[in-house]
Enzyme design. Structure first.
Site, PDB file in Angstrom:
ATOM      1  N   GLN A 169       0.913  -1.349   0.066  1.00 33.25           N
ATOM      2  CA  GLN A 169      -0.204  -0.086  -0.143  1.00 33.25           C
ATOM      3  C   GLN A 169       0.658   1.269   0.048  1.00 33.25           C
ATOM      4  O   GLN A 169       0.299   2.560  -0.362  1.00 33.25           O
ATOM      5  CB  GLN A 169      -0.864   0.060   1.376  1.00 33.25           C
ATOM      6  CG  GLN A 169      -1.949  -0.982   1.302  1.00 33.25           C
ATOM      7  CD  GLN A 169      -3.148  -0.849   0.097  1.00 33.25           C
ATOM      8  OE1 GLN A 169      -3.099   0.241  -0.463  1.00 33.25           O
ATOM      9  NE2 GLN A 169      -3.929  -2.001  -0.028  1.00 33.25           N
ATOM     10  N   CYS A 195     -10.308  -8.914   1.683  1.00 38.60           N
ATOM     11  CA  CYS A 195     -10.350 -10.127   2.005  1.00 38.60           C
ATOM     12  C   CYS A 195     -11.099 -10.357   2.974  1.00 38.60           C
ATOM     13  O   CYS A 195     -11.406 -11.738   3.598  1.00 38.60           O
ATOM     14  CB  CYS A 195      -8.789 -10.745   2.306  1.00 38.60           C
ATOM     15  SG  CYS A 195      -7.447  -9.928   1.319  1.00 38.60           S
TER      16      CYS A 195
HETATM   17  N1  PLP Z   1      -0.539  -6.693   1.537  1.00 39.19           N
HETATM   18  C1  PLP Z   1      -1.381  -5.627   1.674  1.00 39.19           C
HETATM   19  C2  PLP Z   1      -0.943  -4.461   2.647  1.00 39.19           C
HETATM   20  C3  PLP Z   1      -2.263  -5.522   0.857  1.00 39.19           C
HETATM   21  O1  PLP Z   1      -3.318  -4.605   0.868  1.00 39.19           O
HETATM   22  C4  PLP Z   1      -2.556  -6.398   0.237  1.00 39.19           C
HETATM   23  C5  PLP Z   1      -3.806  -6.576  -0.831  1.00 39.19           C
HETATM   24  O2  PLP Z   1      -4.809  -6.293  -0.499  1.00 39.19           O
HETATM   25  C6  PLP Z   1      -1.702  -7.645   0.002  1.00 39.19           C
HETATM   26  C7  PLP Z   1      -0.626  -7.682   0.814  1.00 39.19           C
HETATM   27  C8  PLP Z   1      -1.877  -8.935  -0.928  1.00 39.19           C
HETATM   28  O3  PLP Z   1      -1.419  -8.544  -2.080  1.00 39.19           O
HETATM   29  P1  PLP Z   1      -2.226  -9.418  -3.301  1.00 39.19           P
HETATM   30  O4  PLP Z   1      -3.558  -9.096  -3.445  1.00 39.19           O
HETATM   31  O5  PLP Z   1      -1.264  -9.100  -4.709  1.00 39.19           O
HETATM   32  O6  PLP Z   1      -1.680 -10.829  -3.021  1.00 39.19           O
END
Ligand code: PLP
Length: 374
Positions: free
Chosen positions: A175, A319
């Site tokens: 982010q 998520c």
């Molecule tokens: N880390 C953070 C802070 C995120 O906001 C996200 C996605 O929402 C992720 C990791 C995961 O990334 P990805 O969706 O590319 O697996």
């Protein structure tokens, strides 16, 4: 535009989709093949790697492409713990699930998991940090910017202390990348995770920068791709798209950040004037994220009604969107109970106007007021 969930994902920029297209069709070759088509694909991957490293401010180290931020976080945390003889890992209480669940997995493998608390603004509690990060800790993971409230951490100070204790320091910068000049070579961290789909690149593609490939024990076994650290045929179209998005980010980052900050200010000012609790500290956060709540409101219902009007906002990490419980981040920063179930995440990006932001703010206020009077 009624999409206000750029922290969940961004649309691929038209230039990104265009750059990716030929690598699906006429230039489909395997980047490991020795003939000219394979060499062309390998060249495209190399150029994309340079572009992503440049956007991260990496002048040294190794960058490996992954399937996204989640895999980058897993690779860093699990890989560094497997490499070390030390028994513990330490992660902040507000990490993304990709880090928290990796830590829990290590816990099931017999490692000790230490959770570092944060203050009301989401900043690491430095006294607790000094206590928890000791000579038993193999790897520390603290995110550069939080995905629900936007809080930025002092990565230089945190990594310096971890190094004094002989621990490896990882940061999830998924982010942070859209708005911050990470300067990873100078930032102090040993490993930095990023993701393409938060910077107008494709989903399912990310990267992990490592100060040295020796820091991790790879767990993805197979071919020799990605410096022997991540076997598997490279996703050439996605990697090319990530590279193009990274190039565009370097040109647009400051403008994007100023734009997002201006829109956030508009929404924040309106919501605060109507009595909302603001969970994002504008001076300490990425400009594109705002977390706010009205007392006695259920965020889920608000999001549902706004969606019927065409608005897309979120109540935390995407998520998490099936859970109606306040998120672990909202709990960790200690949002008062009457606000905790009403926390809304509104996030900003390209293509939105000030009029859009004002319209959204009025819609949020109207729907929340309605819920409060029901
Ligand atoms: N880390 C953070 C802070 C995120 O906001 C996200 C996605 O929402 C992720 C990791 C995961 O990334 P990805 O969706 O590319 O697996």
């Amino acid at each position: 535009m009624r999409y206000f969930d750029f922290a969940a994902t961004t649309p691929a920029a038209p230039e990104v989709a265009e750059a990716m297209r030929p690598w699906f069709t006429e230039s489909f070759h395997n980047a490991s093949s020795l003939y000219s088509g394979g060499r062309a694909a390998a060249g495209a991957v190399r150029r994309a790697r340079e572009a992503v490293m440049s956007a991260m401010g990496a002048s040294d180290g190794t960058l490996i492409f992954t399937s996204g931020g989640t895999e980058s976080d897993n690779t860093a945390l699990i890989g560094a713990a497997l490499k070390s003889g030390r028994k513990a890992v330490a992660v902040s209480a507000i990490e993304h699930h990709a880090v928290l669940e990796s830590a829990e997995f290590l816990g099931r493998l017999g490692r000790e998991v230490r959770i570092i608390p944060v203050d009301r603004r989401g900043r690491i509690d430095m006294d607790a940090y000094r206590e928890l990060v000791d000579e038993d800790v193999a790897v520390v993971s603290v995110m550069w910017a939080n995905n629900e409230i936007g809080t930025l951490q002092d990565i230089g100070a945190l990594s310096e202390y971890a190094h004094e204790r002989g621990a490896v320091f990882h940061t999830d910068a998924v982010q942070a990348l859209p708005s911050q000049r990470l300067d990873v070579s100078e930032c102090g961290a040993d490993m930095v995770s990023v993701s393409a789909h938060k910077i107008y690149g494709p989903k399912g593609c990310g990267a992990l920068w490592l100060r040295s490939p020796e820091l991790i024990e790879p767990y993805m076994h197979g071919g020799q791709q990605e410096s022997h650290l991540r076997g598997g045929t490279e996703n050439v179209p996605a990697i090319v798209g990530f590279g193009r998005a990274a190039q565009m980010l370097e040109q647009r980052r400051d403008g994007d950040a100023a734009h997002a900050a201006a829109l956030r200010e508009i929404v924040m000012t309106r919501l605060a004037a109507e009595g909302a609790l603001i969970n994002t500290d504008p001076a300490l956060s990425v400009p594109g994220i705002l977390n706010a709540a009205f007392s006695g409101v259920e965020a889920e219902g608000v999001i549902f009604i706004l969606n019927m009007e065409g608005y897309c906002i979120s109540m935390g990490s995407a998520c998490n969107s099936e859970s109606v419980e306040p998120s672990h981040v909202i709990r960790a920063i200690g949002v008062p109970e009457e606000y905790a179930r009403g926390c809304l995440r509104i996030s900003f990006g390209r293509g939105q106007t000030e009029a859009d932001a004002l319209e959204l703010a009025e819609a949020v206020i109207r729907v929340c007021r309605q819920q409060m009077s029901d």
